[in-house]
Design a protein around this motif. Structure first.
Motif, short mmCIF file in Angstrom:
data_model
loop_
_atom_site.label_atom_id
_atom_site.label_comp_id
_atom_site.label_asym_id
_atom_site.label_seq_id
_atom_site.Cartn_x
_atom_site.Cartn_y
_atom_site.Cartn_z
N ARG A 171 -49.01 -39.80 -7.54
CA ARG A 171 -47.79 -40.61 -7.43
C ARG A 171 -46.72 -40.12 -8.41
O ARG A 171 -45.54 -40.03 -8.05
CB ARG A 171 -48.13 -42.07 -7.71
CG ARG A 171 -46.93 -43.02 -7.63
CD ARG A 171 -47.33 -44.43 -8.04
NE ARG A 171 -46.18 -45.31 -8.06
CZ ARG A 171 -45.74 -46.00 -7.02
NH1 ARG A 171 -46.35 -45.89 -5.85
NH2 ARG A 171 -44.68 -46.80 -7.12
N THR A 172 -47.15 -39.79 -9.62
CA THR A 172 -46.19 -39.31 -10.61
C THR A 172 -45.61 -37.97 -10.20
O THR A 172 -44.42 -37.69 -10.43
CB THR A 172 -46.87 -39.19 -11.99
OG1 THR A 172 -47.42 -40.46 -12.35
CG2 THR A 172 -45.88 -38.77 -13.05
N VAL A 173 -46.44 -37.10 -9.59
CA VAL A 173 -45.95 -35.81 -9.10
C VAL A 173 -44.86 -36.02 -8.06
O VAL A 173 -43.79 -35.39 -8.11
CB VAL A 173 -47.10 -34.98 -8.50
CG1 VAL A 173 -46.55 -33.72 -7.84
CG2 VAL A 173 -48.11 -34.59 -9.58
N VAL A 174 -45.10 -36.92 -7.12
CA VAL A 174 -44.13 -37.16 -6.05
C VAL A 174 -42.83 -37.74 -6.62
O VAL A 174 -41.72 -37.27 -6.31
CB VAL A 174 -44.72 -38.10 -4.98
CG1 VAL A 174 -43.65 -38.48 -3.96
CG2 VAL A 174 -45.90 -37.43 -4.29
N LEU A 175 -42.96 -38.74 -7.47
CA LEU A 175 -41.76 -39.35 -8.05
C LEU A 175 -41.03 -38.36 -8.95
O LEU A 175 -39.79 -38.31 -8.97
CB LEU A 175 -42.13 -40.60 -8.84
CG LEU A 175 -42.66 -41.78 -8.03
CD1 LEU A 175 -43.01 -42.95 -8.95
CD2 LEU A 175 -41.64 -42.22 -6.99
N GLY A 176 -41.79 -37.54 -9.69
CA GLY A 176 -41.17 -36.53 -10.55
C GLY A 176 -40.45 -35.46 -9.77
O GLY A 176 -39.47 -34.88 -10.24
N GLU A 217 -55.56 -37.66 -9.37
CA GLU A 217 -55.45 -38.66 -10.43
C GLU A 217 -54.02 -39.15 -10.65
O GLU A 217 -53.80 -40.30 -11.01
CB GLU A 217 -56.00 -38.07 -11.74
CG GLU A 217 -57.46 -37.66 -11.68
CD GLU A 217 -58.40 -38.83 -11.46
OE1 GLU A 217 -58.04 -39.96 -11.87
OE2 GLU A 217 -59.48 -38.64 -10.88
N GLU A 218 -53.04 -38.26 -10.46
CA GLU A 218 -51.66 -38.62 -10.80
C GLU A 218 -50.67 -38.14 -9.74
O GLU A 218 -49.54 -37.75 -10.05
CB GLU A 218 -51.29 -38.05 -12.17
CG GLU A 218 -52.25 -38.50 -13.27
CD GLU A 218 -51.79 -38.08 -14.66
OE1 GLU A 218 -50.64 -38.39 -15.01
OE2 GLU A 218 -52.60 -37.44 -15.36
N ASN A 272 -41.95 -36.47 -16.98
CA ASN A 272 -43.12 -35.79 -17.52
C ASN A 272 -43.90 -36.64 -18.51
O ASN A 272 -45.12 -36.49 -18.66
CB ASN A 272 -42.72 -34.48 -18.20
CG ASN A 272 -42.40 -33.39 -17.19
OD1 ASN A 272 -42.62 -33.56 -16.00
ND2 ASN A 272 -41.86 -32.29 -17.67
N ALA A 273 -43.21 -37.54 -19.20
CA ALA A 273 -43.90 -38.40 -20.16
C ALA A 273 -44.88 -39.35 -19.47
O ALA A 273 -45.77 -39.90 -20.11
CB ALA A 273 -42.88 -39.22 -20.96
N SER A 274 -44.73 -39.52 -18.15
CA SER A 274 -45.62 -40.40 -17.41
C SER A 274 -46.97 -39.75 -17.13
O SER A 274 -47.93 -40.43 -16.76
CB SER A 274 -44.98 -40.81 -16.08
OG SER A 274 -43.77 -41.51 -16.30
N PHE A 275 -47.06 -38.42 -17.29
CA PHE A 275 -48.34 -37.74 -17.11
C PHE A 275 -49.24 -37.97 -18.31
O PHE A 275 -48.76 -38.09 -19.45
CB PHE A 275 -48.14 -36.23 -16.93
CG PHE A 275 -47.57 -35.84 -15.60
CD1 PHE A 275 -48.30 -35.96 -14.44
CD2 PHE A 275 -46.28 -35.33 -15.51
CE1 PHE A 275 -47.77 -35.59 -13.21
CE2 PHE A 275 -45.74 -34.96 -14.30
CZ PHE A 275 -46.49 -35.10 -13.14
N SER A 276 -50.55 -38.00 -18.07
CA SER A 276 -51.48 -38.05 -19.18
C SER A 276 -51.41 -36.74 -19.94
O SER A 276 -51.07 -35.71 -19.36
CB SER A 276 -52.91 -38.28 -18.65
OG SER A 276 -53.30 -37.20 -17.81
N PRO A 277 -51.71 -36.72 -21.23
CA PRO A 277 -51.56 -35.49 -22.03
C PRO A 277 -52.29 -34.29 -21.46
O PRO A 277 -51.74 -33.19 -21.44
CB PRO A 277 -52.12 -35.90 -23.40
CG PRO A 277 -51.87 -37.37 -23.48
CD PRO A 277 -52.06 -37.88 -22.08
N TYR A 315 -49.07 -30.33 -18.78
CA TYR A 315 -48.65 -28.94 -18.59
C TYR A 315 -48.57 -28.60 -17.10
O TYR A 315 -47.55 -28.12 -16.60
CB TYR A 315 -49.63 -28.02 -19.31
CG TYR A 315 -49.39 -26.54 -19.10
CD1 TYR A 315 -48.42 -25.87 -19.84
CD2 TYR A 315 -50.14 -25.82 -18.19
CE1 TYR A 315 -48.20 -24.52 -19.66
CE2 TYR A 315 -49.93 -24.47 -18.01
CZ TYR A 315 -48.96 -23.82 -18.74
OH TYR A 315 -48.75 -22.49 -18.56
N THR A 316 -49.66 -28.86 -16.37
CA THR A 316 -49.68 -28.58 -14.94
C THR A 316 -48.76 -29.51 -14.19
O THR A 316 -48.08 -29.10 -13.24
CB THR A 316 -51.12 -28.70 -14.40
OG1 THR A 316 -51.96 -27.77 -15.10
CG2 THR A 316 -51.17 -28.39 -12.91
N GLY A 317 -48.70 -30.77 -14.61
CA GLY A 317 -47.84 -31.73 -13.94
C GLY A 317 -46.38 -31.36 -14.04
O GLY A 317 -45.63 -31.45 -13.06
#
Length: 446
Positions: free
Chosen positions: A258-263, A255-256, A375-380, A384-386
């Motif tokens: 892309r955010t993991v990679v960029l983060g 689901e997220e 981290n703010a880019s992750f859904s709530p 935590y896991t992100g």
């Protein structure tokens, strides 16, 4: 059996006891969370730096006496990197423990494994006693450290960030990062004291082992400080609202991803610099200079104090200009530093002081805002896991092999190549921040 499975993951007996023993009226303020976070992170980084310093001063001769000094240090740095390879596997296992048995059980196991693996190194036999088996034993202990680090994520930085006043988010974001310069300072101070007070043969025989015993005691203290906080009603409320609940990693990447990679790439400038002002320069000076390592450890002690002040300054600047602005600006400065500073390590004491103090100042500014930059880019429900996953990935990509790569480059091509390596980390940070901003802007327009 069903009743056991249905029990809330955060309701272990250990956590309930920690709440009853420690929480005043079952309420914990952000300031108390900050203290617990600093204690926890300082203990982790103390373990980290104790091993890092020994990997330069002790292990090349103790474990690899058959190799020349440079090759022995490269072998030592290869073992050093194993912790960062093991860390993602530890994160996966401890995430499962978190979901099944609660954060208290996960954190207790992880910190005892971390402290136990670190303390066990104090009993490490040398190559003269057991031959090549010494390499295997050291590698196993190092893997144990990395595996435990994967489970040390407790969500407290996220809790601190969510508890912070909106106008102080930058300040509270930098608080967990204070642990790095504190851990560095204490570890360097202990080794400097031992080097200053012991004969070289005594230090090499038994003196270097004492900091590894100290690490276990510090981990026990940190465990109780952190258990107290993860047992609070505030933490449980956020857990139940899914803002601090572990989610499946497969779902996170699906689901997220892309955010993991960029983060993971956003903090690379600071994570690469992290080892290039701590572990690598110590190894370079020890290998290329006739001076005793004590002198350079004193320089790094002062550098750690400068880094501590710079981390705090990053929080002030982030509240004024935003954390991403501070991270981007510091990445640019790190790129410039990479092009000009590494050559200073060959310019004598004045060059070494300049390299370390300027490096720690830039490291503090960048590192202070690097934790969970996106981290703010992750859904709530996946934050935590992100947050834990991106931190693990960033350490692996940006820091795990940095001492090994830097020493290889410097020995083969000169110190200028180390600066280019650092410049690549700065480019990754700027690219990740730009792509994330572009993605968020596009999402907002839709």
């Amino acid at each position: 059996m069903a009743a056991t499975s249905a029990r809330p993951a955060s309701s272990t007996e250990l956590e309930r006891d920690a709440r009853l023993l420690n929480a005043r009226e079952h309420r914990i303020r952000p300031g108390e969370i900050a203290v617990g976070v600093i204690i926890g992170r300082s203990s982790e980084f103390f373990d980290f730096f104790v091993y890092a310093i020994a990997s330069v001063l002790v292990f090349p001769s103790l474990i690899f006496p058959y190799a020349d000094a440079l090759t022995g240090t490269l072998y030592s740095f290869a073992v050093f990197s194993l912790a960062f390879v093991a860390r993602p596997f530890g994160a996966l296992l401890f995430m499962w423990i978190d979901r099944r048995h609660g954060r208290g059980a996960k954190l207790t196991i992880a910190l005892f494994l971390l402290g136990g693996s670190t303390a066990a190194i104090a009993f490490l036999p040398g190559h003269a006693q057991v031959g090549d088996l010494a390499v295997v034993i050291l590698a196993l202990f190092r893997i144990g450290q990395g595996f435990a680090q994967g489970g040390a994520w407790d969500g407290l930085p996220a809790l601190l960030s969510l508890s912070a006043p909106p106008a102080r988010r930058g300040w509270f974001a930098m608080v967990p990062q204070l642990g790095a310069p504190i851990g560095m300072f204490v570890a360097s101070a202990i080794f400097a004291f031992l080097l200053a007070t012991l004969k070289p043969e005594d230090f090499f025989d038994w003196g270097w082992r004492y900091p590894f015993f100290v690490a276990f005691v510090i981990n026990v203290v940190a465990l109780f400080a952190r258990l107290r906080l993860i047992s609070t009603p505030e933490f449980e409320r956020l857990f139940e609202s899914r803002e601090l609940q572990p989610s499946p990693v497969s779902e996170l990447f699906r689901e997220e991803g892309r955010t993991v990679v960029l983060g993971a790439f956003a903090p690379l400038a600071s994570f690469a610099l992290f080892h290039l002002v701590t572990v690598f320069p110590l190894s370079w000076v020890v290998l290329t200079s006739a001076d005793a390592p004590l002198r350079f450890l004193v320089i790094e002690l002062v550098g750690a104090a400068v880094g501590l002040a710079a981390v705090a300054l990053s929080g002030v600047l982030a509240d004024r200009f935003s954390g991403r602005t501070v991270l981007a600006a510091s990445a640019v400065l790190i790129g410039v530093y990479g092009l000009t500073a590494p050559q200073l390590l060959d310019k004598g004491p004045a060059g070494e002081w300049t390299y370390v103090l300027v490096g720690f100042a830039l490291l503090g500014l960048a590192f202070g805002q690097s934790s969970g930059a996106l981290n703010a880019s992750f859904s709530p429900k996946r934050r935590y896991t992100g947050a834990g996953t991106t931190a693990t990935a960033a350490w692996f990509i940006g820091a795990g092999f940095a001492p090994l790569v830097a020493l290889l480059l410097a020995s083969a091509f000169g110190l200028t190549s180390v600066g280019l390596y650092l410049l690549s980390g700065a480019a990754c940070t700027l690219g990740a921040l730009w792509l994330n901003r572009r993605t968020n802007g596009a999402s907002a327009r839709r």
